[in-house]
Design a protein around this motif. Structure first.
Motif, PDB file in Angstrom:
ATOM      1  N   GLN A 239       2.960   6.351  -4.610  1.00 14.69           N
ATOM      2  CA  GLN A 239       3.121   5.018  -4.045  1.00 14.69           C
ATOM      3  C   GLN A 239       3.995   5.138  -2.800  1.00 14.69           C
TER       4      GLN A 239
ATOM      5  N   SER B 226      -6.286   3.480  -7.072  1.00 12.56           N
ATOM      6  CA  SER B 226      -5.380   3.259  -8.201  1.00 12.56           C
ATOM      7  C   SER B 226      -5.808   4.177  -9.339  1.00 12.56           C
TER       8      SER B 226
ATOM      9  N   THR C 239       0.502  -4.057  -9.659  1.00 11.20           N
ATOM     10  CA  THR C 239       1.329  -3.707  -8.509  1.00 11.20           C
ATOM     11  C   THR C 239       2.533  -4.629  -8.403  1.00 11.20           C
TER      12      THR C 239
ATOM     13  N   LYS D  77       4.894  -3.851 -11.523  1.00 13.19           N
ATOM     14  CA  LYS D  77       5.499  -2.526 -11.515  1.00 13.19           C
ATOM     15  C   LYS D  77       6.711  -2.477 -10.588  1.00 13.19           C
TER      16      LYS D  77
ATOM     17  N   GLU E 128      -0.866   0.455 -10.616  1.00 10.37           N
ATOM     18  CA  GLU E 128      -0.319   0.287  -9.283  1.00 10.37           C
ATOM     19  C   GLU E 128      -1.298   0.748  -8.211  1.00 10.37           C
TER      20      GLU E 128
END
Length: 689
Positions: free
Chosen positions: A32, A251, A268, A271, A294
């Protein structure tokens, strides 16, 4: 070999299989972005397509400033109206909001801080057994306030009782930029079908600019279709500004560059919250696991907006064309078989015999061509649908012709072995040939995004059992023990590749294939089986599958496949809706005559493997007893199909697909052989080359 030694050998094989299935599986997505901006601002636009981006200079200008992807908006119901999309974001799992066979209605109003008719939507989840905990997103701690703007945002942010706070009917730029807003959700409104669409697209671009001015990490996504009967396609997803240069969104729920799911939006947002920012009442835990993961970025940078847009439009063709063309190709091959059969019955000439055998082998080759076709990148060709039709037919005919000319009476073996090898390699590589193929439920249907689907498993099961039977036949005169080990080796490799998370990731598949392989190995070694041994084989299969699922459950939640997710739901007591939905999927085939016809055909085919003396064809009866491995192979095929039909959500379709691959090979072998009694499509498993 003593019975105890065989049992120990089988036990060690099962333990080794379970260990290999879980070994080395890890998350496939890239990291991420290192740091998100002060706000996550989700801008939802029902009906935003890549054609809209292409037609809008303002939206096109955003492409090189964004991580790019497509978003699948399949929800729990048959249509994805705006209310379905917003409820799905609310729940973090697929929800059902609209009424089937009715047009998409207006979104419910908000009166005195309450979404009207909220209980109706809660009841709808129960009525359709979606298990969707609508209101989950709204249960975030009030200390970390998510702002909402527009009717759809009210639905997404409503709490479990339908109440909504920190919400306004229109965008307030000052409030969006203030510290009162942690994250934000904006409903940009559905794009009108025709008149006013250009103005609506410009409004979307303006909203993106306002969100970025508020120091927002903007996620612009299509939320739904705008009409119930609208053409379904993956919609637009952009993340601005990009971290590390513009790349491709993905994802862990899709594991595909350039593709995310609607439920990933909820994941998302949630998280990014710390444990202290989650409702202390524990509603998220009680609601069960999220369907999404996410959103990440992956792949190389892109710098050409026009090329990116064209890539997305081509990808839409890849997802939309396979199912219609599946029917077209199947009907073409069936018509060719019927014409060839009529010619053969009338003339009985050598040429007509060869032609009929060729069409049967072509049907077998079709089960390989559906996967190999993706390597041709047909979706980038002119007239993609027709190109796919020609490519699949061409590959099917080529495989049949080569097998018939080169392998002659062993053509069936070549096709089965080719399918076995190709699918094993594809599984180990992460199933690149599956995605967008005719045998995969793609983003439009919202089915499997990675791993082996039901049709792929059916193909692999037939190929593995036939190949295992042939390998065992080569060894059985020398040693029944070695022949049984060959069955375990060939079948075990298929089980591992089919079931390993990150490869085939097919929970239902190994449930059906494991007992079939064990039964075949036992019959190969012993020649017969008692009720006690049969129960032992079944228990061993259950143990192997349960071990794999439990080991997957022990991994971190965001790394689990649906093996571990199912165990988590089971332990939480949240599995009833899942089982009911799967049962509904299995029985839906019997709403029309086609399902009953498949059931009759499947039952007749299975009975032929158990009661060969009742089959009114002397060639088949003689073939059944012509080699020691014919009976074990045919019984293993029937066992796999029966277990799959009873325990898989595909129901009767799974053994029907298996029969669609195996029966033409068997008939082709019997017809092609000058002495049909000594050879067969499955006798290939039996015959020595």
């Amino acid at each position: 070999m003593k019975l105890s030694r065989v049992r120990r050998l089988l036990a060690r094989t099962l333990i080794l299989t379970a260990a290999v299935l879980l070994a080395g599986s890890a998350s496939t997505a890239n990291a991420q972005p290192n740091s998100l901006f002060a706000k996550v601002v989700v801008i939802g636009v029902p009906g935003l397509t890549w054609n809209d981006v292409k037609a809008s200079p303002e939206l096109t200008a955003l492409v090189n400033q964004s991580h790019i992807g497509s978003i699948t908006v399949k929800t729990a119901g048959p249509h994805t109206c705006p209310v379905d999309g917003w409820l799905t974001i609310s729940a973090g799992t697929r929800a059902w909001g609209s009424v089937p066979d009715e047009p998409c209605g207006d979104l419910p109003a908000v009166t005195n801080g309450q979404v009207q008719d909220w209980q109706t939507y809660v009841d709808r989840q129960a009525d359709h057994h979606t298990g969707a905990p609508i209101g989950r997103l709204g249960q975030t701690n009030p200390a970390y306030r998510i702002c909402g703007f527009g009717p759809g945002a009210a639905i997404a942010l409503a709490r479990t009782d339908g109440s909504v706070t920190n919400w306004q009917p229109e965008l307030d730029q000052a409030r969006l930029a203030s510290n009162d807003c942690g994250d934000a959700i904006i409903d940009a409104g559905a794009l009108p079908p025709r008149e006013g669409r250009a103005e609506a697209r410009k409004k979307v671009a303006d909203l993106v600019a306002q969100a970025r001015a508020a120091d927002g990490w903007v996620l612009l996504v299509g939320i739904s279709q705008t009409m119930a009967n609208e053409h379904q396609e993956p919609l637009v997803a952009m993340q601005l500004p990009p971290d590390n240069g513009p790349r491709w969104l993905t994802s862990d729920s899709t594991r595909r560059p350039g593709l995310i799911q609607l439920t990933d939006v909820t994941a998302t947002i949630l998280k990014e919250r710390t444990p202290a920012e989650v409702d202390p009442a524990g509603d998220e835990k009680k609601a069960g696991p999220l369907d999404g993961n996410e959103i990440h970025f992956t792949g190389d940078r892109h710098t050409d907006a026009a090329a990116v847009i064209q890539d997305r439009l081509d990808t839409n063709q890849r997802f939309e064309q396979p199912r219609p063309m599946l029917i077209a190709v199947s009907m073409t091959i069936l018509a060719a078989e019927l014409l060839a059969l009529a010619w053969f019955v009338i003339t009985r000439s050598p040429r007509s015999r060869r032609t009929f055998v060729f069409t049967l082998l072509m049907q077998g080759g079709f089960f390989i061509a559906v996967f190999l076709s993706t390597a041709t990148v047909w979706w980038r060709w002119p007239a993609p649908g027709f190109s796919l039709y020609c490519v699949v037919l061409g590959i099917s005919a080529l495989l049949a012709g080569v097998a018939q000319v080169v392998l002659k009476h062993y053509a069936y073996l070549g096709i089965a072995a080719a399918a076995y090898g190709i699918l094993l390699v594809d599984g180990v590589l992460g199933t690149p040939l599956q995605f967008g193929s005719m045998f995969t439920d793609g983003p439009v249907i919202g089915g499997r995004f990675y791993g082996f689907g039901n049709s792929t498993f059916a193909t692999l099961a037939v190929a593995a059992l036939v190949t295992a039977g042939w390998a065992a036949q080569r060894l059985i005169d020398k040693s029944r023990k070695q022949a049984a080990l060959a069955v375990l080796a060939v079948g075990g490799a298929a089980i591992i590749v089919d079931g390993k998370p990150g490869w085939g990731t097919d929970f239902g598949g190994i449930i059906a294939l494991t007992p079939a392989v064990l039964l075949m190995a036992w019959l190969t070694w012993r020649g017969s089986i008692s009720w006690r041994a049969l129960l032992g084989v079944g228990a061993a299969g259950v143990l192997a599958v349960s071990s794999v699922a439990f080991l997957d459950y022990l991994r971190p939640e965001d790394e689990r496949s649906h093996f571990g997710t199912f165990v988590a739901r089971l332990l939480d007591g949240d599995v009833s809706d899942v089982l009911i939905r799967k049962l509904q999927m299995a029985v839906q085939f019997f709403t029309g005559p086609a399902g009953w016809a498949m059931l009759v055909a499947v039952v007749v085919t299975m009975l032929a493997t158990v009661l060969p003396e009742r089959v009114p064809f002397q060639e088949y009866r003689t073939f059944y007893t012509s080699r020691p491995m014919v009976r074990p192979t045919l019984l293993a095929l029937s066992t796999c199909g029966l277990v799959g039909m009873l325990l898989n959500d595909a129901g009767v379709a799974l053994p029907a697909i298996m029969a669609g691959f195996a029966v033409p090979l068997l008939v082709a072998h019997l017809v092609a052989s000058k002495q049909p009694a000594t050879v067969s499509p499955e006798s290939h498993l039996v015959q020595e080359s």
